[in-house]
Design an enzyme around this catalytic site. Sequence first.
Site, short mmCIF file in Angstrom:
data_model
loop_
_atom_site.label_atom_id
_atom_site.label_comp_id
_atom_site.label_asym_id
_atom_site.label_seq_id
_atom_site.Cartn_x
_atom_site.Cartn_y
_atom_site.Cartn_z
N TYR A 46 0.81 -1.23 0.00
CA TYR A 46 0.00 0.00 0.00
C TYR A 46 0.84 1.28 0.00
CZ TYR A 46 -4.27 -2.69 0.97
OH TYR A 46 -5.33 -3.55 0.90
N LYS A 56 3.02 -14.79 4.34
CA LYS A 56 3.00 -15.63 3.14
C LYS A 56 4.45 -15.84 2.70
CE LYS A 56 0.75 -17.80 -0.14
NZ LYS A 56 -0.19 -18.93 0.07
N ASP A 113 -3.51 -17.82 3.90
CA ASP A 113 -4.68 -18.55 3.38
C ASP A 113 -5.25 -19.49 4.43
OD1 ASP A 113 -2.08 -19.37 2.75
OD2 ASP A 113 -2.74 -20.87 1.32
N ASP A 143 -5.61 -5.54 6.21
CA ASP A 143 -6.78 -4.85 5.69
C ASP A 143 -7.92 -5.85 5.51
OD1 ASP A 143 -8.41 -2.95 4.59
OD2 ASP A 143 -7.40 -2.87 2.65
#
Length: 337
Positions: free
Chosen positions: A122, A174, A208, A232
């Site tokens: 971001y 991740k 995930d 987010d």
Amino acid sequence: MPTPVTLIPGDGIGPSIAEATVRILAAAGAEIEWDRQVAGMAGVARWNDPIPEATLDSIRRTRVALKGPLETPVGEGFRSINVALRKTFDLYANVRPAYTIVPGRFADIDIVLVRENTEGLYIGVEHYVRIGDDPKAAAESVAIITRHGSERIVRYAFEYALAHGRKKVTLVHKANILKFSQGLFLDVGRMVAREFEGRVQFEERIIDAMAMHLVMRPEQFDVVVTTNLFGDILSDEVSGLVGGLGLAPGANIGANAAIFEAVHGTAPDIAGKNVANPGALVLAACMMLEHLGDGTRAQRIRHAFEGTIRAGTVLTRDLGGTAGTDEFTDAVIAALG
Ligand code: NAI
């Protein structure tokens, strides 16, 4: 001595829920000197600026703000309000608690999600890539993760856990695919976790799997810390587990300032109708009181608020009742005892 706090009532339902919140805090005896400022469309109306200097100056002075929802004006030349606030005050930690008030699908959720607020995908570094004649044949977005940014957000999560009597921090990443950026976040997280060994438990989850575990067995999570994009998404997911954004408070914390807010927007469809639920902003104000060292009063207000909702007789429409904002606020004040 009353504590000075910047109050930005905001747009749409903002002024009405801000007034309700101010009334509840006053009834609970909170000694706050509100410095009322404008932003959003109210800022444009008064200063032709959605984030006026006078408002920034006030926050520089008070270092604490309570903010209602703001409408970002559409059109060229206007700065994004949230980005401007985050950048000006380096508000690196976004803190979103979600807990069960009325047991629904899950009986006992009590999660605090800590999202890194300034880095990752971001940062706004994006561009198109020309291939042959097509100037927009591809697009690239850059994610920056720094050692400094990772260390301070994970440390914040652990220190929050210690300060609030919480047992466990779950770091979400991740790193199996994004070996450099997410790998750095995970490495730094493990290093910080070692400092808290024996005081706060630490676990790691891949994003995930985390998304699935959250909807299957959310009760197992306590404090969760993650990078900007994942945070987010997960912060809205945890709000959904406990009944949506109407009861979701948030805090944006930096080293020199903190801004507390309702997560929902300006609700233009119900603005001016005295039907909005002030709950999210009231809970944000409770986080603010804790930040100011007045945790006992915050607990008292939360207790009255939760009691009113559990009693189920005076509820706003979004909670299944028929009461207006004022009537609900009066009921919370009465429950303060
Ligand atoms: P929204 O959150 O304002 O409304 C979504 C739905 O939830 C509406 O049906 C609304 O009536 C309801 N709702 C929201 N808060 C409520 C409350 N306290 N009590 C009862 N019902 C409530 O989202 P929307 O419509 O996408 O956005 C409207 C405006 O808000 C936009 O201009 C957007 O930019 C702004 N916004 C501002 C935010 C902020 O300042 N933090 C965050 C999100 C949106």
